[in-house]
Scaffold this motif. Structure first.
Motif, PDB file in Angstrom:
ATOM      1  N   LYS A   1       0.822  -1.211   0.000  1.00 56.85           N
ATOM      2  CA  LYS A   1       0.000   0.000   0.000  1.00 56.85           C
ATOM      3  C   LYS A   1       0.858   1.264   0.000  1.00 56.85           C
ATOM      4  O   LYS A   1       0.372   2.344  -0.364  1.00 56.85           O
ATOM      5  CB  LYS A   1      -0.930   0.002   1.219  1.00 56.85           C
ATOM      6  N   GLN A   2       2.110   1.131   0.427  1.00 58.86           N
ATOM      7  CA  GLN A   2       3.007   2.285   0.488  1.00 58.86           C
ATOM      8  C   GLN A   2       4.180   2.215  -0.485  1.00 58.86           C
ATOM      9  O   GLN A   2       4.775   3.237  -0.821  1.00 58.86           O
ATOM     10  CB  GLN A   2       3.579   2.443   1.910  1.00 58.86           C
ATOM     11  N   LYS A   3       4.537   1.019  -0.940  1.00 59.86           N
ATOM     12  CA  LYS A   3       5.744   0.856  -1.746  1.00 59.86           C
ATOM     13  C   LYS A   3       5.401   0.496  -3.198  1.00 59.86           C
ATOM     14  O   LYS A   3       4.430  -0.245  -3.442  1.00 59.86           O
ATOM     15  CB  LYS A   3       6.625  -0.252  -1.149  1.00 59.86           C
ATOM     16  N   PRO A   4       6.176   1.008  -4.169  1.00 64.81           N
ATOM     17  CA  PRO A   4       5.967   0.606  -5.565  1.00 64.81           C
ATOM     18  C   PRO A   4       6.101  -0.910  -5.682  1.00 64.81           C
ATOM     19  O   PRO A   4       7.015  -1.503  -5.111  1.00 64.81           O
ATOM     20  CB  PRO A   4       7.095   1.320  -6.314  1.00 64.81           C
ATOM     21  N   SER A   5       5.182  -1.517  -6.417  1.00 62.96           N
ATOM     22  CA  SER A   5       5.148  -2.980  -6.477  1.00 62.96           C
ATOM     23  C   SER A   5       5.051  -3.485  -7.912  1.00 62.96           C
ATOM     24  O   SER A   5       4.412  -2.862  -8.759  1.00 62.96           O
ATOM     25  CB  SER A   5       3.967  -3.518  -5.655  1.00 62.96           C
ATOM     26  N   TRP A   6       5.676  -4.622  -8.130  1.00 63.70           N
ATOM     27  CA  TRP A   6       5.625  -5.335  -9.395  1.00 63.70           C
ATOM     28  C   TRP A   6       5.127  -6.750  -9.113  1.00 63.70           C
ATOM     29  O   TRP A   6       5.377  -7.302  -8.054  1.00 63.70           O
ATOM     30  CB  TRP A   6       7.007  -5.400 -10.040  1.00 63.70           C
ATOM     31  N   TYR A   7       4.421  -7.326 -10.078  1.00 66.03           N
ATOM     32  CA  TYR A   7       3.886  -8.675  -9.880  1.00 66.03           C
ATOM     33  C   TYR A   7       4.074  -9.485 -11.154  1.00 66.03           C
ATOM     34  O   TYR A   7       3.750  -9.027 -12.257  1.00 66.03           O
ATOM     35  CB  TYR A   7       2.401  -8.633  -9.508  1.00 66.03           C
ATOM     36  N   ILE A   8       4.600 -10.703 -10.997  1.00 60.61           N
ATOM     37  CA  ILE A   8       4.720 -11.651 -12.104  1.00 60.61           C
ATOM     38  C   ILE A   8       3.688 -12.748 -11.911  1.00 60.61           C
ATOM     39  O   ILE A   8       3.729 -13.496 -10.924  1.00 60.61           O
ATOM     40  CB  ILE A   8       6.129 -12.251 -12.174  1.00 60.61           C
ATOM     41  N   VAL A   9       2.736 -12.814 -12.835  1.00 60.68           N
ATOM     42  CA  VAL A   9       1.735 -13.879 -12.839  1.00 60.68           C
ATOM     43  C   VAL A   9       2.283 -15.043 -13.659  1.00 60.68           C
ATOM     44  O   VAL A   9       2.736 -14.860 -14.791  1.00 60.68           O
ATOM     45  CB  VAL A   9       0.414 -13.395 -13.459  1.00 60.68           C
ATOM     46  N   ALA A  10       2.259 -16.236 -13.082  1.00 61.95           N
ATOM     47  CA  ALA A  10       2.673 -17.448 -13.795  1.00 61.95           C
ATOM     48  C   ALA A  10       1.413 -18.110 -14.352  1.00 61.95           C
ATOM     49  O   ALA A  10       0.639 -18.716 -13.611  1.00 61.95           O
ATOM     50  CB  ALA A  10       3.419 -18.393 -12.858  1.00 61.95           C
ATOM     51  N   SER A  11       1.207 -17.978 -15.660  1.00 72.40           N
ATOM     52  CA  SER A  11      -0.077 -18.387 -16.248  1.00 72.40           C
ATOM     53  C   SER A  11      -0.320 -19.888 -16.213  1.00 72.40           C
ATOM     54  O   SER A  11      -1.455 -20.340 -16.314  1.00 72.40           O
ATOM     55  CB  SER A  11      -0.174 -17.886 -17.687  1.00 72.40           C
ATOM     56  N   GLU A  12       0.770 -20.679 -16.066  1.00 64.19           N
ATOM     57  CA  GLU A  12       0.628 -22.135 -16.021  1.00 64.19           C
ATOM     58  C   GLU A  12       0.769 -22.682 -14.600  1.00 64.19           C
ATOM     59  O   GLU A  12       1.030 -23.868 -14.411  1.00 64.19           O
ATOM     60  CB  GLU A  12       1.671 -22.797 -16.941  1.00 64.19           C
ATOM     61  N   ASP A  13       0.622 -21.812 -13.632  1.00 63.13           N
ATOM     62  CA  ASP A  13       0.825 -22.179 -12.228  1.00 63.13           C
ATOM     63  C   ASP A  13      -0.246 -23.171 -11.768  1.00 63.13           C
ATOM     64  O   ASP A  13      -1.443 -22.921 -11.918  1.00 63.13           O
ATOM     65  CB  ASP A  13       0.766 -20.924 -11.355  1.00 63.13           C
ATOM     66  N   LYS A  14       0.200 -24.278 -11.191  1.00 60.74           N
ATOM     67  CA  LYS A  14      -0.711 -25.274 -10.641  1.00 60.74           C
ATOM     68  C   LYS A  14      -0.585 -25.375  -9.117  1.00 60.74           C
ATOM     69  O   LYS A  14      -1.148 -26.269  -8.500  1.00 60.74           O
ATOM     70  CB  LYS A  14      -0.458 -26.631 -11.293  1.00 60.74           C
ATOM     71  N   THR A  15       0.181 -24.450  -8.547  1.00 60.19           N
ATOM     72  CA  THR A  15       0.329 -24.386  -7.095  1.00 60.19           C
ATOM     73  C   THR A  15      -0.551 -23.289  -6.513  1.00 60.19           C
ATOM     74  O   THR A  15      -1.310 -23.503  -5.570  1.00 60.19           O
ATOM     75  CB  THR A  15       1.805 -24.154  -6.714  1.00 60.19           C
ATOM     76  N   ILE A  16      -0.441 -22.081  -7.074  1.00 63.40           N
ATOM     77  CA  ILE A  16      -1.349 -20.983  -6.747  1.00 63.40           C
ATOM     78  C   ILE A  16      -2.147 -20.693  -8.014  1.00 63.40           C
ATOM     79  O   ILE A  16      -1.573 -20.524  -9.097  1.00 63.40           O
ATOM     80  CB  ILE A  16      -0.581 -19.721  -6.302  1.00 63.40           C
ATOM     81  N   ASN A  17      -3.447 -20.627  -7.881  1.00 61.19           N
ATOM     82  CA  ASN A  17      -4.301 -20.379  -9.043  1.00 61.19           C
ATOM     83  C   ASN A  17      -3.909 -19.047  -9.705  1.00 61.19           C
ATOM     84  O   ASN A  17      -3.880 -18.006  -9.033  1.00 61.19           O
ATOM     85  CB  ASN A  17      -5.762 -20.333  -8.604  1.00 61.19           C
ATOM     86  N   PRO A  18      -3.614 -19.038 -11.007  1.00 60.52           N
ATOM     87  CA  PRO A  18      -3.271 -17.779 -11.688  1.00 60.52           C
ATOM     88  C   PRO A  18      -4.347 -16.704 -11.559  1.00 60.52           C
ATOM     89  O   PRO A  18      -4.036 -15.508 -11.555  1.00 60.52           O
ATOM     90  CB  PRO A  18      -3.080 -18.205 -13.148  1.00 60.52           C
ATOM     91  N   ASP A  19      -5.613 -17.125 -11.422  1.00 60.89           N
ATOM     92  CA  ASP A  19      -6.686 -16.145 -11.213  1.00 60.89           C
ATOM     93  C   ASP A  19      -6.493 -15.415  -9.892  1.00 60.89           C
ATOM     94  O   ASP A  19      -6.757 -14.204  -9.795  1.00 60.89           O
ATOM     95  CB  ASP A  19      -8.050 -16.837 -11.219  1.00 60.89           C
ATOM     96  N   LEU A  20      -6.043 -16.128  -8.873  1.00 62.21           N
ATOM     97  CA  LEU A  20      -5.760 -15.506  -7.584  1.00 62.21           C
ATOM     98  C   LEU A  20      -4.566 -14.564  -7.703  1.00 62.21           C
ATOM     99  O   LEU A  20      -4.571 -13.467  -7.124  1.00 62.21           O
ATOM    100  CB  LEU A  20      -5.491 -16.575  -6.519  1.00 62.21           C
ATOM    101  N   GLU A  21      -3.571 -14.964  -8.456  1.00 63.96           N
ATOM    102  CA  GLU A  21      -2.405 -14.103  -8.660  1.00 63.96           C
ATOM    103  C   GLU A  21      -2.816 -12.793  -9.335  1.00 63.96           C
ATOM    104  O   GLU A  21      -2.387 -11.706  -8.934  1.00 63.96           O
ATOM    105  CB  GLU A  21      -1.351 -14.836  -9.493  1.00 63.96           C
ATOM    106  N   ARG A  22      -3.665 -12.890 -10.345  1.00 64.23           N
ATOM    107  CA  ARG A  22      -4.125 -11.686 -11.043  1.00 64.23           C
ATOM    108  C   ARG A  22      -4.942 -10.791 -10.103  1.00 64.23           C
ATOM    109  O   ARG A  22      -4.812  -9.554 -10.138  1.00 64.23           O
ATOM    110  CB  ARG A  22      -4.947 -12.077 -12.268  1.00 64.23           C
ATOM    111  N   LEU A  23      -5.769 -11.408  -9.271  1.00 65.81           N
ATOM    112  CA  LEU A  23      -6.564 -10.640  -8.315  1.00 65.81           C
ATOM    113  C   LEU A  23      -5.661  -9.877  -7.352  1.00 65.81           C
ATOM    114  O   LEU A  23      -5.875  -8.681  -7.095  1.00 65.81           O
ATOM    115  CB  LEU A  23      -7.488 -11.595  -7.546  1.00 65.81           C
ATOM    116  N   MET A  24      -4.647 -10.546  -6.811  1.00 64.52           N
ATOM    117  CA  MET A  24      -3.743  -9.908  -5.853  1.00 64.52           C
ATOM    118  C   MET A  24      -2.935  -8.801  -6.514  1.00 64.52           C
ATOM    119  O   MET A  24      -2.712  -7.736  -5.919  1.00 64.52           O
ATOM    120  CB  MET A  24      -2.827 -10.959  -5.219  1.00 64.52           C
TER     121      MET A  24
END
Length: 255
Positions: A194-217
């Motif tokens: 909420k305070q720091k610049p952030s970058w996020y890499i979504v792994a589209s073939e992820d079977k450990t964390i749902n990629p939809d959850l990654e996109r939401l976060m």
């Protein structure tokens, strides 16, 4: 004429000294890159990215999380920040994202990079976060022993590192660190994104964390988002692309 010559020489020396000082300042303003690994992994999960950063003049620390409790993992990252002794960029993978969200509120932290990682909101846990998307098959590959949980070899092959070579999968399996179930009790109390610049890499073939959850976060953190066609361990599957995102964050942190 002699006085003029002396003035010119003095000016040249001052100019060179100023240039050297500026160059030294530029060299020292590069932030230290601190890697925070996830569960069922260790610091070697960044082994493909570390040499690429070192070759570009960055100092790097790869934290060895105990993966016993959220508090213990935060403490390990805070120690690394103290050792760095200056500005840092925190890069978290998977569970490591939960850790950097908490530890990232320190003033030395200038940017956050999430790699297929948890980016919790206040009061969330891994369990409550995971309920925001369809479940993966990860839990079906758990193996409990001595109060700790590991991933089976099939879990590494099928859901964790599924697009790596068989040889690399064996290495990931060999170095994995058993996880205490207590980590899942960790509740987010500080939210650094909420305070720091952030970058996020979504792994589209992820079977450990749902990629939809990654996109939401990534979306709710307002993170600059990159999507890679990768398994959960994107830094091993696509190291050069992960490097590009880290460098972008580091460059902004230097300005």
């Amino acid at each position: 004429m002699k006085n003029l010559a002396l003035l010119l020489v003095s000016a040249a020396i001052l100019s060179i000294s100023s240039l050297n000082a500026q160059t030294k300042k530029m060299e020292t303003t590069k932030p230290t890159i601190i890697f925070v690994h996830g569960l069922w992994a260790d610091g070697s999960s960044w082994s493909k990215v570390i040499p690429l950063l070192v070759a570009r003049g960055y100092k790097v620390i790869s934290v060895q999380n105990p993966t016993t409790t959220l508090e213990n993992d935060i403490a390990a990252t805070q120690r690394a920040i103290a050792v760095a002794g200056g500005d840092v960029v925190l890069v978290g993978h998977s569970w490591g994202g939960f850790v950097i969200t908490e530890a990232g509120d320190l003033p030395q932290v200038k940017a956050l990079v999430y790699v297929a990682a948890y980016a919790p909101e206040k009061d969330e846990t891994v369990v409550s976060l995971s309920e925001k998307a369809a479940p993966t098959q990860l839990a079906s590959y758990f193996k409990a022993e001595g109060g700790f949980v590991s991933l089976t070899r099939e879990g590494i092959t099928n859901v964790f590192a599924n697009d790596l070579s068989a040889q690399e999968q064996e290495l990931v399996f060999a170095v994995q660190q058993p996880t205490s179930p207590d980590v899942f009790k960790g509740v987010a109390s500080k939210v650094a994104w909420k305070q720091k610049p952030s970058w996020y890499i979504v792994a589209s073939e992820d079977k450990t964390i749902n990629p939809d959850l990654e996109r939401l976060m990534a979306q709710r953190a307002k993170a600059k988002t990159t999507t890679l066609k990768s398994c959960h361990v994107a830094m091993l599957s696509k190291p050069n692309q992960v490097l590009e995102v880290i460098l972008e964050a580091a460059n902004q942190a230097s300005n």
